[in-house]
Design an enzyme around this catalytic site. Structure first.
Site, short mmCIF file in Angstrom:
data_model
loop_
_atom_site.label_atom_id
_atom_site.label_comp_id
_atom_site.label_asym_id
_atom_site.label_seq_id
_atom_site.Cartn_x
_atom_site.Cartn_y
_atom_site.Cartn_z
N GLU A 1 0.96 -1.22 -0.19
CA GLU A 1 0.08 -0.03 0.03
C GLU A 1 0.95 1.11 0.21
O GLU A 1 1.74 1.37 0.76
CB GLU A 1 -0.97 -0.24 1.27
CG GLU A 1 -1.82 1.17 1.36
CD GLU A 1 -2.78 1.21 2.52
OE1 GLU A 1 -3.33 2.32 2.74
OE2 GLU A 1 -2.49 0.13 3.32
N GLU B 1 -6.48 -5.63 8.05
CA GLU B 1 -5.59 -4.66 8.66
C GLU B 1 -5.26 -4.47 10.08
O GLU B 1 -6.07 -5.34 10.99
CB GLU B 1 -6.42 -3.29 8.51
CG GLU B 1 -6.48 -3.01 6.94
CD GLU B 1 -7.05 -1.32 6.65
OE1 GLU B 1 -6.37 -0.77 6.40
OE2 GLU B 1 -8.01 -1.46 7.01
N GLU C 1 -7.90 1.79 -3.22
CA GLU C 1 -8.56 1.82 -2.08
C GLU C 1 -9.41 3.13 -1.66
O GLU C 1 -8.81 3.99 -1.69
CB GLU C 1 -7.57 1.46 -0.73
CG GLU C 1 -6.84 0.08 -1.17
CD GLU C 1 -5.67 -0.14 0.02
OE1 GLU C 1 -5.74 0.61 1.09
OE2 GLU C 1 -5.00 -1.18 0.30
N ASN D 1 -4.38 4.78 -2.47
CA ASN D 1 -5.48 5.59 -1.71
C ASN D 1 -6.43 6.41 -2.53
O ASN D 1 -5.73 7.48 -2.93
CB ASN D 1 -5.20 6.01 -0.21
CG ASN D 1 -4.93 4.82 0.70
OD1 ASN D 1 -5.87 4.40 1.20
ND2 ASN D 1 -3.70 4.89 1.09
N ASP E 1 -11.61 -0.02 1.70
CA ASP E 1 -10.84 0.46 3.13
C ASP E 1 -11.45 0.76 4.26
O ASP E 1 -12.58 1.31 3.72
CB ASP E 1 -9.80 1.62 2.75
CG ASP E 1 -8.64 1.55 3.38
OD1 ASP E 1 -8.48 0.32 4.06
OD2 ASP E 1 -8.04 2.54 3.54
#
Length: 397
Positions: free
Chosen positions: A177, A354, A267, A235, A297
């Site tokens: 990420e 996560e 995400e 993101n 997310d």
């Protein structure tokens, strides 16, 4: 016995249980302990003696009950933190915990009934530790100015950092990420809290995204030379999807690096997807048509409906870290994780967990059938060069 510098208010309508709690607190070293049989009397005492550090509260009482008391003290500053002591069922107490937080009060803990000395002592120590931290000089991060952020973008000081995602079964890295860090020439690495709000306010999120994409796609090619295939996740904010040119620009960046869309994941937090307009939905569909993956997310932190989940073209769910953080203490978290895994499987969506920080959490998640995760147990965010050096080591391990 060491005296504890804590002022405690016991709110309990049963006289014997109130007496037990008061004596227990005094035996644990609390010199100032006040008591009340209902919320109304508790408010009177607070007006007489001033603020207390802790209120040990029953919930179901004659007269003003615990819920009404919480509403009255709210953000008044008269109560530092709340300990719930009630015989109500666990699900009701869990709902009350949420009410406490929504009213601006700090929940120190839930000891149930009867109160156990060891549990109470642990919470008193927790409050003392929190007080010590509060009195340490701290300064809130000061936001950068718009000119500073624009200059940082122009000078390419906003660098991509990478946090790996793992296959929990094999330990294999299955992607990274991308996170933003400001490499300031004088201040060193600057937190996103200093510049991200400015980027959002000034409409500079796309500029950051495309800068990150150029950096990350170059790194993806370097990793490929090392024999490692990396899916890279970026993101996106919901507001960016309203830009009708977004997917065209992303396609242009991919073409510049001769990179396939299948190597990218985007995400988006579920809170931004509650009411995705037609333009945003079109952008999501076009990203999928390009071969990109779409990930929801912080799933479970918002309030999107299952119907909305079915309508949007996502193929990955990232379960919010809070479910892992409270996995051991909250039995319902196991059910939520199991249900999300089953939901993902039935919808043909992969599920990434996560916030994995301990080996115990990892083992519990494996028992539940989790296969992908992310968290400090495996790796913290790192720069591109550090990631390229680290990848062969992680593969060998």
């Amino acid at each position: 016995m060491t005296a504890l510098p804590l002022r405690v208010l016991v709110l309990e309508d049963h006289s014997f249980q109130r007496s037990v709690a008061v004596n227990m607190l005094r035996q644990l070293g609390c010199c100032e302990v006040f008591q009340a049989a209902d919320g109304a009397r508790a408010l009177e005492i607070l007006q007489e003696v001033g603020p207390v550090d802790i209120a040990l509260c029953d919930l179901r009482m004659e007269g003003m009950d615990g819920l009404e008391f919480f509403q009255h003290v709210g953000k008044s500053g008269l109560v530092g933190s709340i300990i719930i002591s009630s015989s109500l069922s666990v699900d009701l107490r869990r709902a009350v915990q949420q009410i406490v937080s929504l009213l601006g009060l700090e929940l120190l803990g839930d000891v149930g009934k009867p109160v156990q000395s060891s549990e109470l002592e642990a919470l008193l120590n927790k409050r003392l530790t929190a007080c010590a931290v509060e009195f340490e000089p701290q300064s809130a991060p000061q936001l950068a100015t718009e000119d500073e952020v624009r200059w940082a973008l122009k000078q390419q000081q906003l660098q991509a950092y990478y946090q790996p995602k793992f296959n929990l079964l094999t330990g294999e890295v299955c992607g990274v990420e991308v996170l933003a860090r400001w490499m300031h020439p004088l201040k060193g690495v600057v937190s996103p809290a200093v510049f991200m709000p400015v980027l959002e306010r000034c409409g500079l999120l796309d500029e950051l995204l495309f800068g990150q994409m150029h950096q990350a796609l170059r790194l993806q090619q370097q990793a490929k030379v090392q024999g490692i295939s990396l899916n890279i996740a970026f993101n996106l904010q919901a507001v960016q999807l309203s830009n009708s040119e977004l997917t065209t620009l992303i396609k242009g960046v991919l073409a510049h690096h001769a990179a396939p869309g299948s190597g990218l994941t985007f995400e988006l937090t579920e809170s931004g997807l509650l009411e995705a307009p037609a333009t945003s939905l079109e952008s999501l569909v076009r990203l999928r048509m390009m071969g990109c993956k779409l990930s929801i997310d912080d799933f479970g932190a918002g309030f999107s409906s299952l119907q909305r989940l079915c309508q949007l073209p996502f193929n990955e769910i990232k379960l919010d870290a809070e479910f892992v953080r409270t996995l051991k203490q909250e039995p319902r978290c196991r059910a939520v994780i199991s249900s999300t895994l089953a939901l993902g499987e039935s919808l043909g969506m992969s599920v990434v967990i996560e916030g994995i920080e301990t080996q115990e959490q990892c083992e519990q998640l494996l028992e539940l059938g989790c296969s992908q995760g992310q968290g400090y147990l495996y790796a913290r965010p790192m720069s591109g060069p550090d990631l390229l050096r680290w990848l062969p080591i992680s593969s060998a391990a």
